[in-house]
Design a protein around this motif. Sequence first.
Motif, short mmCIF file in Angstrom:
data_model
loop_
_atom_site.label_atom_id
_atom_site.label_comp_id
_atom_site.label_asym_id
_atom_site.label_seq_id
_atom_site.Cartn_x
_atom_site.Cartn_y
_atom_site.Cartn_z
N PHE A 1 87.14 15.22 8.59
CA PHE A 1 86.07 15.25 9.67
C PHE A 1 86.56 14.85 11.11
N ALA A 2 85.97 15.08 12.04
CA ALA A 2 86.39 14.60 13.35
C ALA A 2 85.56 13.57 13.63
N GLY A 3 86.16 12.62 14.73
CA GLY A 3 85.24 11.27 14.97
C GLY A 3 84.45 11.85 16.16
N THR A 4 83.26 11.07 16.53
CA THR A 4 82.36 11.44 17.47
C THR A 4 81.96 10.35 18.33
N THR A 5 81.91 10.59 19.72
CA THR A 5 81.76 9.64 20.53
C THR A 5 80.41 10.19 21.65
N GLU A 6 79.52 9.28 21.82
CA GLU A 6 78.31 9.63 22.53
C GLU A 6 78.86 9.46 24.05
N VAL A 7 78.55 10.21 25.02
CA VAL A 7 78.86 10.18 26.39
C VAL A 7 77.46 10.13 27.20
N ASN A 8 77.11 9.23 28.06
CA ASN A 8 76.16 9.34 29.04
C ASN A 8 76.72 9.11 30.42
N ASN B 1 79.66 5.42 23.62
CA ASN B 1 79.44 4.85 22.30
C ASN B 1 79.69 5.69 21.00
N GLN B 2 80.83 5.05 20.44
CA GLN B 2 81.39 5.60 19.19
C GLN B 2 80.83 4.92 18.07
N GLY B 3 80.49 3.80 17.90
CA GLY B 3 80.08 3.05 16.86
C GLY B 3 81.01 2.99 15.71
N GLY B 4 80.37 3.59 14.33
CA GLY B 4 81.54 3.73 13.41
C GLY B 4 81.89 5.06 13.11
N TYR B 5 81.73 5.90 13.84
CA TYR B 5 81.79 7.30 13.76
C TYR B 5 83.37 7.83 13.98
N LEU B 6 84.25 7.12 13.57
CA LEU B 6 85.66 7.60 13.75
C LEU B 6 86.18 8.82 12.99
N PRO B 7 87.19 9.24 13.08
CA PRO B 7 87.71 10.39 12.35
C PRO B 7 88.02 9.98 11.08
#
Length: 386
Positions: free
Chosen positions: A179-186, A291-297
């Motif tokens: 799975f990919a990692g995800t990062t929120e961007v604002n 904001n990436q938090g714990g959603y690493l690849p």
Amino acid sequence: MAQLTTENLIDIRRHLHAHPELAMHEFETHQYLLAVIKGVNQQYLEIREVPDLPTALLVYIHGSDPKRTIGYRTDIDALPVTEKTGLPFASKTPGVMHACGHDIHMTVALGVLSWFSEHQPKDNMVFFFQPAEESQNGGKVAYEQGVFAGKWRPDEFYGLHDNPNLPAGAIGCRMGTLFAGTTEVNVDLIGKSGHAAYPQDANDMVVAAAQFINQVQTIVSRSVNPIEGGVITFGKLDAGTIRNVIAGQARIEGTIRGLTQKMIEHIVDRLKQVANGVATSYGATVNIAFNQGGYLPVENNDELTKRFINFAKQDPQTQFIETQPAMTGEDFGYLLSKIPGTMFWLGVEDDSALHAATLNPKESSIPKGVNSIVRFLEFRQGESVL
């Protein structure tokens, strides 16, 4: 109670499906899981609750001749989705549904745990029923709270995710990133509002936002290796209040996806550069936050995953399918960045996609998944069943 039967597991899955709860609010789910676990053979089990993470639940199984501690994780939260399956056991909670199949995940984990409660493993085992996978990165929270200290720290971690595109009960996996990692961007753009008839006296953030979005489209197409891939999606744009007033502010919200942490960091750097350029070009203030938090690849460990795949390919009772990486996110990636392990797919064969209001996984996947996982974990402990 003896080992859970397939009929028991189907009943459990339907109860869980009918009573979904959102991240960090899985209190009823926690109590139900606890009751089921207390109903199996307790001879080798040790149950642990976590006061600072009250919906989490851990179970330790004492091995007969332990050389390692094997971890198995399942997520327990649901999504803010209004169910449209029409099933007799559909969600009884308005606006909440197990649309990602975590009810299947939990049921399979209980089936595996039940087996080893009756058939003591050689190695120690830790089962982690994790809250808040869909949001609030429960895996990261648990790790940072020290939940996996001492004997509760696995030497290797395993977990599954259901996949409606695979046949019911099939196991899918791959070397490298699953799975990919995800990062929120604002992105907040700040200029100066004014009358639509006098643009020279204002600083239009609709135009600046449009240019920012357009320039960002070149990051993946011109700054990312095509065979590595990445995604930037802006799903929300807010600007202005009325048609004849120039907007002095705009806000853009989106997400970044990458198959490696290095790729995510590269895209983040390029976004910052574009933001700085737009700020200079338009005389605006551009604030960008991530904001990436714990959603690493979800990067599978090479040695453990090779062993897992080789077993699944050779096991006559397992249908194995090698899969491609997915751009969806999973917070198990954080735990795999701290503890080596493998995540894999369990096929649930459905026409609807994950997170859809009509998702209806085939329940025949449950006993097949339990069987394949039990056989692998026994094989992993030196009890070859091939």
